[in-house]
Scaffold this active site. Structure first.
Site, PDB file in Angstrom:
ATOM      1  CB  SER A 180      -0.965  -0.040   1.184  1.00 28.37           C
ATOM      2  OG  SER A 180      -1.945   0.964   1.079  1.00 28.37           O
ATOM      3  CG  MET A 181       0.049   5.028   1.974  1.00 23.60           C
ATOM      4  SD  MET A 181      -0.113   6.358   3.188  1.00 23.60           S
ATOM      5  CE  MET A 181      -1.644   7.119   2.633  1.00 23.60           C
ATOM      6  CD1 TRP A 205      -3.904   4.591  -2.299  1.00 28.77           C
ATOM      7  CD2 TRP A 205      -2.372   6.065  -1.581  1.00 28.77           C
ATOM      8  NE1 TRP A 205      -4.527   5.811  -2.142  1.00 28.77           N
ATOM      9  CE2 TRP A 205      -3.608   6.744  -1.705  1.00 28.77           C
ATOM     10  CE3 TRP A 205      -1.253   6.787  -1.160  1.00 28.77           C
ATOM     11  CZ2 TRP A 205      -3.765   8.094  -1.413  1.00 28.77           C
ATOM     12  CZ3 TRP A 205      -1.396   8.141  -0.872  1.00 28.77           C
ATOM     13  CH2 TRP A 205      -2.641   8.779  -0.989  1.00 28.77           C
ATOM     14  CG  ASP A 226      -6.408  -2.296  -4.372  1.00 24.39           C
ATOM     15  OD1 ASP A 226      -7.119  -1.632  -3.605  1.00 24.39           O
ATOM     16  OD2 ASP A 226      -5.166  -2.323  -4.312  1.00 24.39           O
ATOM     17  CG  HIS A 258      -5.476  -2.169  -0.693  1.00 27.95           C
ATOM     18  ND1 HIS A 258      -4.635  -1.562  -1.613  1.00 27.95           N
ATOM     19  CD2 HIS A 258      -5.112  -1.678   0.527  1.00 27.95           C
ATOM     20  CE1 HIS A 258      -3.809  -0.748  -0.969  1.00 27.95           C
ATOM     21  NE2 HIS A 258      -4.072  -0.803   0.314  1.00 27.95           N
TER      22      HIS A 258
END
Length: 311
Positions: A180-181, A205, A226, A258
């Site tokens: 993700s991040m 992300w 996602d 996700h």
């Protein structure tokens, strides 16, 4: 005339060597040639091995890279946040043996609101294939991708410079991963440190959708379901913006969301291992899993990329 040329004296008289002597000379010459061939053949495996001193572990198979554990026994050690500098601590997983020399290393960041526990399954799974793996906590669970990128690099610096396993790590062969991040952070880290050998964002992300600056071989893994970081606005643009000359790949997981990377996932592991082995270890034995390009299947919705460049 042959004897004249060999002697270097054009006035030297010509002599005819007896047939028996000539036959003995030919036999000796053939024996010497055979010995030279045998010596070359004996040295060939060593010469081949010297071409890639970073090769670790036995020849891979589909079963070996899909297995929950690889050929190496694994140990682990914790790093307190009090000892960490620039990141929030974490856990280092590493092959127990010291007989195979040093290993390449990978730092992995969790995603937004996550801790290292969410990506801990990757630690022993990758380490057992012949890597030192550092799953980290971030300074704050709310840290943004740029911060997570800096923390991944700080973790690698700690791993190679201060950690208790630093002598097991080849500081010239490092990579980054993240969810993700944290995946966005892995792109940030690769952008900042072009010497990295591999980057793998997992359902990454980031508000920045274009990464033409990257020089690190990058495999981007997205998921068709996602809704947090939809592939249409994250993973696909990330991939499409990478230089076409770069070793790059895009893997879209089939029927996943996700959060696929936060629990054991054979497809993620299989292709991550292959990518890390190929580009951190320069191990061409793993190209068979990346080339020809994998086709859509029960676990793969889409795969883009090209065969790895010869290095």
């Amino acid at each position: 005339m042959q004897q004249h040329l060999l002697s270097g004296d054009p006035a030297a008289p010509t002599r005819h060597r007896p047939a028996k002597s000539r036959s003995r000379t030919v036999k000796l010459g053939l024996a010497a040639a055979a010995a030279a061939v045998g010596l070359f053949a004996g040295l060939l495996p060593s010469a081949q091995a010297a071409q890639n001193p970073y090769e670790r572990g036995p020849a891979p198979t589909v079963a070996s890279i899909e297995a929950s554990r690889g050929p190496y026994a694994v140990s682990q050690t914790s790093v307190s946040s009090l000892r960490a500098s620039g990141f929030g601590g974490g856990t280092i997983y590493y092959p127990t043996t010291t007989s195979d020399g040093t290993f390449g290393a990978v730092a992995i960041s969790p995603g937004y609101t996550g801790t290292q526990s969410t990506i801990s399954w990757l630690g022993p799974r990758l380490a057992s294939q012949g890597f030192v793996v550092f799953t980290i906590d971030t300074n704050s669970t709310l840290d943004q991708p740029a911060s997570r990128g800096r923390q991944l690099l700080a973790a690698l610096d700690y791993l190679t410079g201060s950690s208790s396993v630093r002598t097991r790590v080849d500081a010239t062969r490092l990579g980054v991963m993240g969810h993700s991040m944290g995946g966005g952070g892995s792109l940030e880290a690769a952008k900042s440190r072009t010497s990295l050998k591999a980057a793998i964002p997992l359902t990454g992300w980031h508000t920045d959708k274009t990464w033409p600056e990257l020089r690190t071989p990058t495999m981007i893994i997205g998921a068709d379901g996602d809704s947090v970081a939809p592939v249409s606005s994250h993973s696909k643009p990330f991939y499409q913006s990478l230089p076409s000359s770069l070793d790059r790949a895009y893997l879209e997981l089939n029927n996943e969301n996700h959060f696929a990377p936060i629990s054991s996932n054979t497809t993620i592991a299989k292709y991550s291992i292959s990518w890390l082995k190929r580009f951190i270890d320069r191990d061409t034995r793993y190209e068979q899993f990346l080339c020809p390009i994998p086709q859509p299947s029960r676990t793969i919705a889409e795969y883009r990329g090209s065969c790895p460049h010869t290095s």
